[in-house]
Design a protein around this motif. Structure first.
Motif, PDB file in Angstrom:
ATOM      1  N   SER A  19       0.846  -1.189   0.000  1.00  0.00           N
ATOM      2  CA  SER A  19       0.000   0.000   0.000  1.00  0.00           C
ATOM      3  C   SER A  19       0.879   1.236   0.000  1.00  0.00           C
ATOM      4  O   SER A  19       1.943   1.242   0.593  1.00  0.00           O
ATOM      5  CB  SER A  19      -0.893   0.019   1.245  1.00  0.00           C
ATOM      6  N   VAL A  43      -3.392   3.505  -2.275  1.00  0.00           N
ATOM      7  CA  VAL A  43      -3.650   2.441  -3.237  1.00  0.00           C
ATOM      8  C   VAL A  43      -2.853   1.213  -2.832  1.00  0.00           C
ATOM      9  O   VAL A  43      -1.853   1.315  -2.126  1.00  0.00           O
ATOM     10  CB  VAL A  43      -3.301   2.851  -4.684  1.00  0.00           C
ATOM     11  N   GLN A  46      -2.193  -6.464  -4.606  1.00  0.00           N
ATOM     12  CA  GLN A  46      -1.935  -7.691  -3.865  1.00  0.00           C
ATOM     13  C   GLN A  46      -2.029  -8.902  -4.774  1.00  0.00           C
ATOM     14  O   GLN A  46      -2.815  -8.915  -5.720  1.00  0.00           O
ATOM     15  CB  GLN A  46      -2.938  -7.856  -2.719  1.00  0.00           C
ATOM     16  N   GLN A  65      -5.479  -8.435  -6.533  1.00  0.00           N
ATOM     17  CA  GLN A  65      -6.448  -7.486  -5.988  1.00  0.00           C
ATOM     18  C   GLN A  65      -5.887  -6.085  -6.126  1.00  0.00           C
ATOM     19  O   GLN A  65      -4.719  -5.844  -5.833  1.00  0.00           O
ATOM     20  CB  GLN A  65      -6.717  -7.792  -4.519  1.00  0.00           C
ATOM     21  N   THR A  67      -6.662  -2.159  -4.773  1.00  0.00           N
ATOM     22  CA  THR A  67      -7.358  -1.506  -3.677  1.00  0.00           C
ATOM     23  C   THR A  67      -7.150  -0.002  -3.725  1.00  0.00           C
ATOM     24  O   THR A  67      -6.042   0.471  -3.982  1.00  0.00           O
ATOM     25  CB  THR A  67      -6.839  -2.036  -2.322  1.00  0.00           C
ATOM     26  N   GLY A  69      -8.090   3.152  -1.033  1.00  0.00           N
ATOM     27  CA  GLY A  69      -8.608   3.454   0.296  1.00  0.00           C
ATOM     28  C   GLY A  69      -8.723   4.945   0.539  1.00  0.00           C
ATOM     29  O   GLY A  69      -7.870   5.721   0.112  1.00  0.00           O
ATOM     30  N   GLU A  81     -12.531   1.238   1.802  1.00  0.00           N
ATOM     31  CA  GLU A  81     -11.737   0.715   0.697  1.00  0.00           C
ATOM     32  C   GLU A  81     -12.656   0.156  -0.375  1.00  0.00           C
ATOM     33  O   GLU A  81     -13.627  -0.543  -0.079  1.00  0.00           O
ATOM     34  CB  GLU A  81     -10.803  -0.408   1.151  1.00  0.00           C
ATOM     35  N   ASN A  83     -12.239  -2.363  -3.484  1.00  0.00           N
ATOM     36  CA  ASN A  83     -11.248  -3.249  -4.076  1.00  0.00           C
ATOM     37  C   ASN A  83     -11.881  -4.145  -5.116  1.00  0.00           C
ATOM     38  O   ASN A  83     -13.041  -4.524  -5.025  1.00  0.00           O
ATOM     39  CB  ASN A  83     -10.480  -4.038  -3.002  1.00  0.00           C
ATOM     40  N   HIS A  85     -11.040  -7.706  -7.125  1.00  0.00           N
ATOM     41  CA  HIS A  85     -10.139  -8.848  -7.226  1.00  0.00           C
ATOM     42  C   HIS A  85     -10.602  -9.787  -8.329  1.00  0.00           C
ATOM     43  O   HIS A  85     -11.786  -9.861  -8.648  1.00  0.00           O
ATOM     44  CB  HIS A  85      -9.950  -9.569  -5.882  1.00  0.00           C
ATOM     45  N   ASP A 106     -15.167  -2.143   1.586  1.00  0.00           N
ATOM     46  CA  ASP A 106     -14.837  -2.574   2.944  1.00  0.00           C
ATOM     47  C   ASP A 106     -14.570  -1.389   3.863  1.00  0.00           C
ATOM     48  O   ASP A 106     -13.985  -0.390   3.446  1.00  0.00           O
ATOM     49  CB  ASP A 106     -13.570  -3.440   2.941  1.00  0.00           C
ATOM     50  N   ILE A 133     -11.313  -5.970   8.886  1.00  0.00           N
ATOM     51  CA  ILE A 133     -11.934  -5.688   7.593  1.00  0.00           C
ATOM     52  C   ILE A 133     -13.365  -6.220   7.617  1.00  0.00           C
ATOM     53  O   ILE A 133     -13.609  -7.350   8.039  1.00  0.00           O
ATOM     54  CB  ILE A 133     -11.142  -6.374   6.463  1.00  0.00           C
ATOM     55  N   ARG A 171       1.140  -5.155   3.693  1.00  0.00           N
ATOM     56  CA  ARG A 171      -0.125  -5.512   4.344  1.00  0.00           C
ATOM     57  C   ARG A 171      -0.375  -7.008   4.197  1.00  0.00           C
ATOM     58  O   ARG A 171      -0.255  -7.559   3.116  1.00  0.00           O
ATOM     59  CB  ARG A 171      -1.265  -4.741   3.704  1.00  0.00           C
TER      60      ARG A 171
END
Length: 185
Positions: A19, A43, A46, A65, A67, A69, A81, A83, A85, A106, A133, A171
């Protein structure tokens, strides 16, 4: 209902994702990566490893994924967030692939930055921030050539490990995803 546990995998045995955010003091609890300004968007990218449930006659999935946030000023140490995936898994019955894409929203809560006491441990072990989460979203399953959309909820826990460069953090997270899916499972 189909349920699955998916998580991000990367360096060695660690579950990781990267992140980005704006750098700030090391000891400030925030919603974004542990060493970033809590009012800055962030951002993340993952790698995902899905641990499939027993109802899916398929192997575990691999994917990614993305993301974005945005810390919420009215909820301290919490971010919203969005996201996306995507992953694919090999079907056990014929060896072809099934696919899944999800768009989840999330709430992520950061519980502050923790460290280690002692000369050895504080020097060699990283600081970390526990997170939780919880979210809602929609999942698109493409199984056996049939694509369907399903509502989903997810919940999980993880850790953020601040890195010394430009507000970056590693993360880790384990997230269970429950979807109302009676058509492709």
């Amino acid at each position: 209902m189909g349920m699955k546990l998916w998580r991000a995998l990367s360096l060695g045995a660690l579950l990781t994702g990267l992140s980005l955010g704006q750098a700030l003091a090391d000891d400030a609890p925030t919603t974004a990566p542990a060493d970033t300004d809590s009012s800055s968007p962030y951002v993340g990218v993952q790698y995902l490893k899905e641990l499939s449930d027993y109802k899916r006659q398929s192997s575990n999935g691999n994917g990614y994924q993305l993301t974005f946030g945005l810390p919420l000023n009215f909820l301290p140490d919490t971010a919203l967030e969005a996201n996306f995936h995507a992953l694919e898994r090999s079907r056990n019955i014929d060896g072809n692939n099934d696919y899944q894409q999800a768009l989840m929203f999330d709430l992520v809560h950061n519980y502050g930055l923790y460290g280690w006491n002692g000369d050895f441990t504080s020097k060699y072990l990283p600081k970390f921030s526990p997170i939780s989460i919880l979210g809602l979203g929609v999942v698109r399953e493409d199984a056996s050539g049939s694509a369907n959309y399903h509502p989903a909820i997810d919940a999980g826990v993880g850790l953020l490990f601040p890195l010394p460069w430009y507000g970056m953090s590693v993360r880790t997270a384990a997230v269970a995803q429950l979807e109302a899916n009676h058509e492709t499972v």
